[in-house]
Design an enzyme around this catalytic site. Structure first.
Site, PDB file in Angstrom:
ATOM      1  N   TYR A  34     142.330   8.082   0.070  1.00  0.00           N
ATOM      2  CA  TYR A  34     143.113   7.036   0.720  1.00  0.00           C
ATOM      3  C   TYR A  34     142.434   5.668   0.755  1.00  0.00           C
ATOM      4  CZ  TYR A  34     146.837  10.111   2.349  1.00  0.00           C
ATOM      5  OH  TYR A  34     147.916  10.955   2.402  1.00  0.00           O
ATOM      6  N   LYS A  73     138.728  22.128  -1.855  1.00  0.00           N
ATOM      7  CA  LYS A  73     139.016  22.588  -3.214  1.00  0.00           C
ATOM      8  C   LYS A  73     137.696  22.491  -3.992  1.00  0.00           C
ATOM      9  CE  LYS A  73     141.665  23.938  -6.561  1.00  0.00           C
ATOM     10  NZ  LYS A  73     142.111  25.342  -6.645  1.00  0.00           N
ATOM     11  N   ASP A 109     144.739  25.726  -1.904  1.00  0.00           N
ATOM     12  CA  ASP A 109     145.899  26.410  -2.510  1.00  0.00           C
ATOM     13  C   ASP A 109     146.143  27.759  -1.824  1.00  0.00           C
ATOM     14  OD1 ASP A 109     143.474  27.217  -3.598  1.00  0.00           O
ATOM     15  OD2 ASP A 109     144.151  27.301  -5.680  1.00  0.00           O
ATOM     16  N   ASP A 125     147.136  15.731   4.916  1.00  0.00           N
ATOM     17  CA  ASP A 125     148.482  15.173   4.832  1.00  0.00           C
ATOM     18  C   ASP A 125     149.455  16.241   4.340  1.00  0.00           C
ATOM     19  OD1 ASP A 125     150.563  13.198   4.731  1.00  0.00           O
ATOM     20  OD2 ASP A 125     150.294  13.147   2.552  1.00  0.00           O
ATOM     21  N   ASP A 181     152.667  18.666   6.534  1.00  0.00           N
ATOM     22  CA  ASP A 181     154.121  18.708   6.281  1.00  0.00           C
ATOM     23  C   ASP A 181     154.555  20.168   6.132  1.00  0.00           C
ATOM     24  OD1 ASP A 181     154.436  15.888   6.301  1.00  0.00           O
ATOM     25  OD2 ASP A 181     155.812  15.939   4.599  1.00  0.00           O
TER      26      ASP A 181
HETATM   27  C1  IPM Z   1     151.391  10.568   7.106  1.00  0.00           C
HETATM   28  C2  IPM Z   1     151.998   9.778   5.970  1.00  0.00           C
HETATM   29  C3  IPM Z   1     151.030   8.738   5.440  1.00  0.00           C
HETATM   30  C4  IPM Z   1     149.813   9.489   4.924  1.00  0.00           C
HETATM   31  C5  IPM Z   1     151.619   7.824   4.351  1.00  0.00           C
HETATM   32  C6  IPM Z   1     152.801   7.035   4.864  1.00  0.00           C
HETATM   33  C7  IPM Z   1     150.600   6.886   3.784  1.00  0.00           C
HETATM   34  O1  IPM Z   1     152.436  10.643   4.980  1.00  0.00           O
HETATM   35  O2  IPM Z   1     151.000   9.956   8.110  1.00  0.00           O
HETATM   36  O3  IPM Z   1     151.347  11.798   7.048  1.00  0.00           O
HETATM   37  O4  IPM Z   1     149.789   9.943   3.783  1.00  0.00           O
HETATM   38  O5  IPM Z   1     148.868   9.605   5.687  1.00  0.00           O
HETATM   39 MN    MN Z   2     152.347  12.734   5.535  1.00  0.00          MN
END
Ligand code: IPM
Ligand code: MN
Ligand code: NAD
Length: 364
Positions: free
Chosen positions: A143, A200, A233, A257, A261
């Site tokens: 990042y 990884k 993975d 990240d 999700d």
């Molecule tokens: C998160 C988002 C951000 C990240 C993006 C918007 C840069 O996906 O906060 O999870 O990757 O950290």
């Molecule tokens: Mn995210």
């Protein structure tokens, strides 16, 4: 004699509120309404940082903006950044990643909790089976945007994206994970006792090697905590096969990240996931895990619970545990009684779901 100065902890807490773009502008007002309903002794100040302002006057963060947040506020409540009109996403980078990086909020704390079995897409999984936390390194990794593009537009074009891992950065997030494990219990009150480092290192040997060495070293200082390792993975597969096994997961910026999700999916989707961006002792920032969700923005249908739970996390961080618990209990009640938006099976609009929780919080 009027020398009774309020102790520092009792002073009204000052919170900067930055709803941002898309559904951020819809869900954050609900979180604010709920904070107010909880009776929390806070002073809220709105900021219009986001795509509209950027498109209007080319400003992402005002000069001295981060110093101002750190100096004048105890915490920051954020919605989301991302707007189809800003193709470069430059404002999101400068505002959101700006706060994380420039305010050195190195621990991205993302709790993963299932409030009701009905929300989990996995068969036979109950709330007690999904109660872990992902601690994501938040200031480096891929990042940092180190790298470059050369010979752009030619057949010989080259793009590099560097993965920056510093000894200091890796060590502090791993240490944070062990300390978090020591200091937090699970929702049922039982102690946390496992830290799993996810990397990884079989393919990314240089960065992975550093994480492996530091993890071994720091885990040695916490013999009472079980130290485990999984490749990212394999971890993804285990997360959907058997989430019961996880307790505290620590990982780098990008893996954190992605897996959060996935983990949001276990909780009922992105609308339910909360997070904090923390540097102990400094002004920290709290935001839902989801983004600005352009397809549903402006329709009053976004789930506000991720933001409301984020607000509870922020209040707990600021020492207002009672208010935080009231809010969490109200969200739990809403989920159980299906007083929710449609993404998690209810029929309410964003504002109605927020109103229901706010009412519960003020008249439990
Ligand atoms: C998160 C988002 C951000 C990240 C993006 C918007 C840069 O996906 O906060 O999870 O990757 O950290
Ligand atoms: Mn995210
Ligand atoms: P997203 O999280 O915005 O949404 C993905 C999908 O998940 C949505 O289309 C929607 O169907 C669902 N969803 C998300 N939040 C929801 C909610 N509260 N209620 C109901 N459904 C919800 O991810 P994306 O589509 O990949 O990204 C959209 C924009 O947001 C991009 O510009 C991205 O960069 C940005 N983003 C910002 C942040 C942030 O500011 N923290 C986080 C993630 C993505």
């Amino acid at each position: 004699m009027d020398s009774k100065k309020e102790p520092q902890e009792r002073r009204k807490k000052r919170i900067a509120v930055i709803p941002g773009d898309g559904i951020g502008q819809e869900v954050i007002p609900q979180a604010v309404k709920v904070i107010q309903a909880s009776g929390a002794d806070v002073e809220l100040t709105d900021f219009d940082w986001g795509a509209d302002r950027y498109l209007r006057d080319q400003l992402t963060v005002p000069p001295d903006g981060f110093a101002m947040l750190g100096r004048d506020f105890d915490a920051i409540l954020v919605g989301a950044f991302g707007d189809p009109r800003v193709k470069t996403n430059i404002h999101a980078k400068e505002i959101l990643l700006g706060m994380r990086f420039k305010m050195d909020l190195y621990a991205n704390v993302r709790p993963v909790r299932l409030l009701d079995a009905a929300l989990c897409p996995l068969k036979g999984v109950e709330p007690k089976d999904v109660d872990f936390v992902v601690l994501r390194e938040n200031t480096e990794g891929v990042y940092t945007d180190a790298g470059g593009v050369f010979k752009q537009g030619t057949p010989d074009e080259i793009a590099t994206q560097e993965d920056i891992n510093t000894r200091k950065g890796v060590e502090r997030i791993i240490r944070y994970a062990f300390q978090y494990c020591e200091r937090h219990t699970k929702l049922d009150g039982s102690p946390r006792n496992k830290v799993l480092m996810c990397d990884k290192s079989n393919a990314m040997t240089h960065a992975g090697g550093l994480w492996q060495r530091v993890f071994k070293e720091v885990s040695g200082e916490y013999p009472q905590i079980i130290a485990q390792h999984m490749y990212v993975d394999a971890l993804c597969m285990q997360m959907v096969r058997d989430p019961r096994q996880f307790d505290v997961i620590v990982t780098n910026n990008m893996f954190g990240d992605i897996i959060t999700d996935l983990a949001a999916g276990l909780q009922g989707g992105l609308g339910m996931a909360a997070s904090g961006n923390i540097h102990p002792g400094k002004t920290s920032m709290f935001e839902p895990v989801h983004g600005s969700a352009p397809p549903i923005a402006g329709k009053n249908m976004a789930n506000p619970f991720g933001s409301i739970l984020t607000a509870a996390m922020m209040l707990a961080h600021l020492g207002m545990a009672k208010e935080a618990q009231k809010i969490e209990a109200a969200v739990l009640g809403a989920v159980r009684q299906k007083k929710t938006t449609q993404d998690i099976g209810g029929k309410l609009e964003t504002t109605e779901a927020g109103e229901w929780v706010a009412n519960q919080v003020s008249h439990p």
